[in-house]
Design a protein around this motif. Sequence first.
Motif, short mmCIF file in Angstrom:
data_model
loop_
_atom_site.label_atom_id
_atom_site.label_comp_id
_atom_site.label_asym_id
_atom_site.label_seq_id
_atom_site.Cartn_x
_atom_site.Cartn_y
_atom_site.Cartn_z
N ASP A 18 -6.30 34.06 -1.53
CA ASP A 18 -5.30 33.82 -2.58
C ASP A 18 -5.78 33.22 -3.72
OD1 ASP A 18 -2.74 34.79 -2.33
OD2 ASP A 18 -1.73 32.86 -2.01
N ARG A 19 -6.74 32.12 -3.48
CA ARG A 19 -7.32 31.63 -4.56
C ARG A 19 -8.78 32.21 -5.21
NH1 ARG A 19 -4.40 28.56 -1.55
NH2 ARG A 19 -3.73 26.62 -2.32
N ILE A 20 -9.53 32.51 -4.32
CA ILE A 20 -10.93 33.06 -4.70
C ILE A 20 -10.94 34.10 -5.53
CG2 ILE A 20 -11.73 34.46 -2.67
CD1 ILE A 20 -14.47 32.57 -3.02
N LEU A 21 -9.86 35.07 -5.20
CA LEU A 21 -9.52 36.34 -5.62
C LEU A 21 -8.73 36.45 -6.87
CD1 LEU A 21 -9.92 38.78 -2.77
CD2 LEU A 21 -11.66 38.08 -4.43
N TYR A 22 -7.69 35.50 -6.86
CA TYR A 22 -6.55 35.48 -7.61
C TYR A 22 -6.46 34.45 -8.64
CZ TYR A 22 -1.48 36.80 -8.75
OH TYR A 22 -0.51 37.11 -9.25
N LYS A 23 -7.26 33.21 -8.39
CA LYS A 23 -7.08 32.12 -9.36
C LYS A 23 -8.44 31.70 -9.64
CE LYS A 23 -2.72 31.62 -8.25
NZ LYS A 23 -1.60 31.63 -9.32
N GLY A 24 -8.51 30.68 -10.45
CA GLY A 24 -9.79 30.06 -10.76
C GLY A 24 -10.02 30.39 -12.27
N VAL A 25 -11.17 30.14 -12.73
CA VAL A 25 -11.56 30.27 -14.18
C VAL A 25 -11.91 31.75 -14.11
CG1 VAL A 25 -13.36 29.94 -15.94
CG2 VAL A 25 -12.64 28.22 -14.41
N ILE A 26 -11.27 32.24 -15.37
CA ILE A 26 -11.46 33.73 -15.47
C ILE A 26 -12.01 34.00 -16.72
CG2 ILE A 26 -10.44 36.22 -15.58
CD1 ILE A 26 -7.94 34.79 -14.44
#
Lengths: 80, 252
Positions: A18-26
Amino acid sequence: MNESAAREKEIVLVDLLDRILYKGVILWGDITISVADVDLIYLGLKVLLTSVEKAEEMRRQTAVKVLNCLAPSSNGGSRS
Amino acid sequence: MIYLYAITDWSATPLPALTGLEEATRPESYPYRDIAAVISHTTTTTPSPVETNLWQHEGVLEALMTDRTILPVRFGTVLTDEVVLKDVLETHYADFAADLKRVCGRVELSLRVLWEDEGSTTTLTGAGGRCEEHPRPSPPYLLPTQSWREMGAEASGRDYLLSRLEAERQRQSLLREAKTLAAEIHTPLASLSIESTYQVLHTPCLLLKAAYLVEREQLKAFRQEVGGLSVAYPALRFLCTGPWPPYNFVTA
């Protein structure tokens, strides 16, 4: 690994996805594309990824839309 | 090609010994003004999103978190070369610097609260000790409507519409109930965090899905509060994981 530990590992994996693929700096606009307001991760020419939960939700919502369209139908013809 | 793991604040401490993704080189720091990017040199443009790689990426972030502030970069971010990397750091510098300041000394915690999914009714005990009978929290997206055909030949269009109306009333009631319950759980946790984000009924069984940005010193108090809530609401399942890098609290 007992059942409880395995379950816990699954939960942590879902949280990770949920985090590594969907959140974080883009950084790049073309890394994610959006279909019906759902972000999909673009990782290659033919690879579309999203989080497991998000994919499941999309699948469910699509199914509900289809069911809602079919519900009032009186002939209920099947579609192959 | 350059694989990007994270943006960090400047630190005099050398990076710990880390292992890069797949065949990528050992992660290193690429400084720019008072921030830095943590990168590996790689030959692939599309790292495979298999579980081991995802954990490898996460492992690098968690190792970095031990002695510096980081902004996690989404898995699979590959840049052409250092010219592009420098351009990225230059372009987004203000956002990165502001985010690093905001998340400094803080970590993310994840909380999922699941409805009871068995039995026709379930008793949810409120924090104030009240007990109420709640109908089974059937998926609110899936209205318990029958198709016209299922209602039988004697059913009229009016019957069908009335059943739809009743289903919608039930759905609205369930949504109100879910929002109230979610707020009762979220509010005390939000007060222990700096920032938070939450969704009610993200999926039918998921009453509350939330992320909290918490001071490291508040971790113990936060977990105790979750423990207290899980005792106060025995019919719900509380799943709390972390600390995570602040994935949900970056703006860049």
